[in-house]
Design a protein around this motif. Structure first.
Motif, PDB file in Angstrom:
ATOM      1  N   PRO A  40      -6.446  -5.716   7.590  1.00  0.00           N
ATOM      2  CA  PRO A  40      -5.973  -5.802   6.207  1.00  0.00           C
ATOM      3  C   PRO A  40      -6.244  -4.547   5.377  1.00  0.00           C
ATOM      4  O   PRO A  40      -5.401  -4.149   4.566  1.00  0.00           O
ATOM      5  CB  PRO A  40      -6.728  -7.011   5.644  1.00  0.00           C
ATOM      6  CG  PRO A  40      -7.036  -7.846   6.850  1.00  0.00           C
ATOM      7  CD  PRO A  40      -7.275  -6.877   7.965  1.00  0.00           C
ATOM      8  N   TRP A  41      -7.422  -3.916   5.559  1.00  0.00           N
ATOM      9  CA  TRP A  41      -7.732  -2.739   4.758  1.00  0.00           C
ATOM     10  C   TRP A  41      -6.789  -1.586   5.093  1.00  0.00           C
ATOM     11  O   TRP A  41      -6.280  -0.903   4.195  1.00  0.00           O
ATOM     12  CB  TRP A  41      -9.178  -2.324   4.967  1.00  0.00           C
ATOM     13  CG  TRP A  41      -9.563  -1.103   4.185  1.00  0.00           C
ATOM     14  CD1 TRP A  41      -9.863   0.141   4.660  1.00  0.00           C
ATOM     15  CD2 TRP A  41      -9.662  -1.006   2.756  1.00  0.00           C
ATOM     16  NE1 TRP A  41     -10.142   1.011   3.640  1.00  0.00           N
ATOM     17  CE2 TRP A  41     -10.036   0.326   2.452  1.00  0.00           C
ATOM     18  CE3 TRP A  41      -9.474  -1.912   1.710  1.00  0.00           C
ATOM     19  CZ2 TRP A  41     -10.213   0.765   1.145  1.00  0.00           C
ATOM     20  CZ3 TRP A  41      -9.659  -1.465   0.413  1.00  0.00           C
ATOM     21  CH2 TRP A  41     -10.026  -0.151   0.141  1.00  0.00           C
ATOM     22  N   GLN A  42      -6.561  -1.377   6.393  1.00  0.00           N
ATOM     23  CA  GLN A  42      -5.641  -0.320   6.801  1.00  0.00           C
ATOM     24  C   GLN A  42      -4.210  -0.626   6.345  1.00  0.00           C
ATOM     25  O   GLN A  42      -3.456   0.291   5.996  1.00  0.00           O
ATOM     26  CB  GLN A  42      -5.681  -0.143   8.327  1.00  0.00           C
ATOM     27  CG  GLN A  42      -6.915   0.560   8.843  1.00  0.00           C
ATOM     28  CD  GLN A  42      -7.021   1.989   8.340  1.00  0.00           C
ATOM     29  OE1 GLN A  42      -6.010   2.697   8.241  1.00  0.00           O
ATOM     30  NE2 GLN A  42      -8.234   2.429   8.010  1.00  0.00           N
ATOM     31  N   GLU A  43      -3.831  -1.892   6.346  1.00  0.00           N
ATOM     32  CA  GLU A  43      -2.499  -2.253   5.868  1.00  0.00           C
ATOM     33  C   GLU A  43      -2.334  -1.884   4.392  1.00  0.00           C
ATOM     34  O   GLU A  43      -1.251  -1.447   3.971  1.00  0.00           O
ATOM     35  CB  GLU A  43      -2.241  -3.743   6.097  1.00  0.00           C
ATOM     36  CG  GLU A  43      -2.024  -4.091   7.557  1.00  0.00           C
ATOM     37  CD  GLU A  43      -1.743  -5.565   7.780  1.00  0.00           C
ATOM     38  OE1 GLU A  43      -0.907  -5.884   8.638  1.00  0.00           O
ATOM     39  OE2 GLU A  43      -2.358  -6.395   7.086  1.00  0.00           O
ATOM     40  N   LYS A  44      -3.391  -2.036   3.596  1.00  0.00           N
ATOM     41  CA  LYS A  44      -3.325  -1.644   2.189  1.00  0.00           C
ATOM     42  C   LYS A  44      -3.157  -0.136   2.059  1.00  0.00           C
ATOM     43  O   LYS A  44      -2.380   0.349   1.231  1.00  0.00           O
ATOM     44  CB  LYS A  44      -4.586  -2.110   1.451  1.00  0.00           C
ATOM     45  CG  LYS A  44      -4.679  -3.616   1.248  1.00  0.00           C
ATOM     46  CD  LYS A  44      -5.931  -3.983   0.475  1.00  0.00           C
ATOM     47  CE  LYS A  44      -6.010  -5.492   0.258  1.00  0.00           C
ATOM     48  NZ  LYS A  44      -7.238  -5.882  -0.485  1.00  0.00           N
ATOM     49  N   ILE A  45      -3.894   0.612   2.892  1.00  0.00           N
ATOM     50  CA  ILE A  45      -3.779   2.072   2.861  1.00  0.00           C
ATOM     51  C   ILE A  45      -2.367   2.491   3.298  1.00  0.00           C
ATOM     52  O   ILE A  45      -1.763   3.403   2.724  1.00  0.00           O
ATOM     53  CB  ILE A  45      -4.843   2.714   3.768  1.00  0.00           C
ATOM     54  CG1 ILE A  45      -6.240   2.384   3.252  1.00  0.00           C
ATOM     55  CG2 ILE A  45      -4.636   4.227   3.854  1.00  0.00           C
ATOM     56  CD1 ILE A  45      -7.361   2.852   4.160  1.00  0.00           C
ATOM     57  N   THR A  46      -1.840   1.797   4.305  1.00  0.00           N
ATOM     58  CA  THR A  46      -0.491   2.091   4.785  1.00  0.00           C
ATOM     59  C   THR A  46       0.538   1.839   3.703  1.00  0.00           C
ATOM     60  O   THR A  46       1.447   2.654   3.487  1.00  0.00           O
ATOM     61  CB  THR A  46      -0.169   1.241   6.033  1.00  0.00           C
ATOM     62  OG1 THR A  46      -1.086   1.581   7.078  1.00  0.00           O
ATOM     63  CG2 THR A  46       1.254   1.483   6.514  1.00  0.00           C
ATOM     64  N   GLU A  47       0.414   0.738   2.986  1.00  0.00           N
ATOM     65  CA  GLU A  47       1.359   0.421   1.923  1.00  0.00           C
ATOM     66  C   GLU A  47       1.261   1.436   0.788  1.00  0.00           C
ATOM     67  O   GLU A  47       2.287   1.845   0.226  1.00  0.00           O
ATOM     68  CB  GLU A  47       1.124  -0.992   1.398  1.00  0.00           C
ATOM     69  CG  GLU A  47       1.991  -1.397   0.214  1.00  0.00           C
ATOM     70  CD  GLU A  47       3.489  -1.240   0.458  1.00  0.00           C
ATOM     71  OE1 GLU A  47       4.232  -1.064  -0.528  1.00  0.00           O
ATOM     72  OE2 GLU A  47       3.926  -1.280   1.632  1.00  0.00           O
ATOM     73  N   ARG A  48       0.055   1.873   0.472  1.00  0.00           N
ATOM     74  CA  ARG A  48      -0.087   2.899  -0.557  1.00  0.00           C
ATOM     75  C   ARG A  48       0.570   4.212  -0.101  1.00  0.00           C
ATOM     76  O   ARG A  48       1.255   4.877  -0.883  1.00  0.00           O
ATOM     77  CB  ARG A  48      -1.568   3.139  -0.861  1.00  0.00           C
ATOM     78  CG  ARG A  48      -1.772   4.134  -2.009  1.00  0.00           C
ATOM     79  CD  ARG A  48      -3.204   4.146  -2.521  1.00  0.00           C
ATOM     80  NE  ARG A  48      -4.128   4.663  -1.518  1.00  0.00           N
ATOM     81  CZ  ARG A  48      -5.154   3.983  -1.029  1.00  0.00           C
ATOM     82  NH1 ARG A  48      -5.393   2.750  -1.435  1.00  0.00           N
ATOM     83  NH2 ARG A  48      -5.947   4.520  -0.131  1.00  0.00           N
TER      84      ARG A  48
END
Length: 322
Positions: A40-48
């Protein structure tokens, strides 16, 4: 009254199946996908990173090169326009050639999203979806090509085959938008200068969605492994749409719909043909570390979980690469 439990009806079994899908299979699939994307944390970074890439596409510096332009074809819309911009910008920059892209609007490409592409590529040409539909109605009427027309509505990937080629002539190089170029694409430039045989990329694994036996039977030959359609060069004049309608209808009737139908059809189209095959190590499908850190390949095609590096870092690397 019998003490045996009654046999579940079809409706009951269907309800239990849907319940299992909702309560187990879909959540497990989402968790699996999330883990492959780094959690989930990496997915947030990816979306940003994806959002920052979209903003950056509006301020890409125009590239100006003298000489004849190169024509390439892409399908895009408001969800992917900025990926299209980066794909074309990196291609032009490393080719040191001006481009005259032909863009097939998926029906969502308003002036807001066309303007940044026009700024980068003044010789760009947009094909409105209304014009595409009119051409389909003329050359692929629904009463004669019901499967292709149904797939066009419900399976946008098929549009990468139909929209550039129906009612058209000559060779065309069709690109996916989620490509970045890091070095001079000599292989593609040579093909564009003198196209004479079909072109395709190499996949990271064979993904056709249909049994090889059925594909071989329909195509009349042995379908090769690992054909990927992120890069596709075909001659519009050689496409037999009645045969493609038959193939699509038969594949779906016997084995259902598949996300990979377009790739299966093109793999069947080039069966038995001598093809121009993009070198797999230079035109890389599914780039992963350490390649995503060093970008030694000519091109990356960011499929599946490689989009993590695409959005987080590689579009930034593409801005700096010479």
């Amino acid at each position: 009254m019998s003490g045996k439990p009654s046999t579940p009806t079809f409706a009951q079994r269907l309800g239990l199946g849907r319940l299992a899908l909702a309560l187990w299979h879909q959540p497990v699939s989402k968790i699996r996908d999330s883990l492959r994307n780094g959690g989930p944390w990496q997915e947030k970074i990816t979306e940003r990173g994806r959002h920052e890439m979209e903003l950056a596409a509006r301020s890409l510096p125009p590239v100006h090169y003298a000489g004849p332009t190169l024509e390439v074809h892409l399908l895009t819309g408001k969800r992917f326009w900025y990926q299209t911009a980066f794909c074309l910008w990196t291609f032009s920059r490393h080719s040191q050639r001006a481009l005259a892209p032909v863009i097939y609007d998926d029906g969502t490409l308003t002036e807001e999203f066309r303007a940044p592409l026009i700024r980068l590529f003044p010789q760009i040409r947009f094909v409105a979806q209304a014009d595409t539909i009119a051409r389909l109605d003329h050359f692929l009427p629904a009463e004669k090509f019901p499967t292709l027309r149904e797939r066009w509505v419900n399976y946008p990937n098929i549009r990468k085959l139909t929209d550039p080629h129906v009612g058209s002539h000559g060779w065309k190089l069709v690109l996916d938008s989620d490509l970045l170029f890091f070095h001079r694409p000599e292989f593609l430039l040579r093909w564009l200068e003198a196209p004479a045989r079909p072109l395709h990329a190499v996949d990271c694994e064979t993904s056709y969605g249909y049994s090889r036996g059925l594909m071989d039977q329909l195509s009349g030959g042995h379908v090769d492994d690992l054909i990927n359609v992120g890069l596709t060069g075909l001659n519009s004049d050689e496409l037999d749409w009645e045969r493609l309608e038959h193939w699509c209808h038969t594949l779906i009737q016997r084995e259902g719909t598949s996300y990979y139908l377009e790739q299966a059809i093109i793999a069947m189209l080039v069966t038995g043909r001598e093809c121009a095959i993009a070198p797999a190590k230079e035109y890389l499908t599914l780039p992963l570390p350490p390649e995503t850190h060093h970008c030694h390949a000519v091109m990356h095609h960011y499929v599946a979980h490689s989009k993590r590096w695409y959005f987080q870092q590689n579009w930034r690397h593409a801005l700096k690469s010479k």
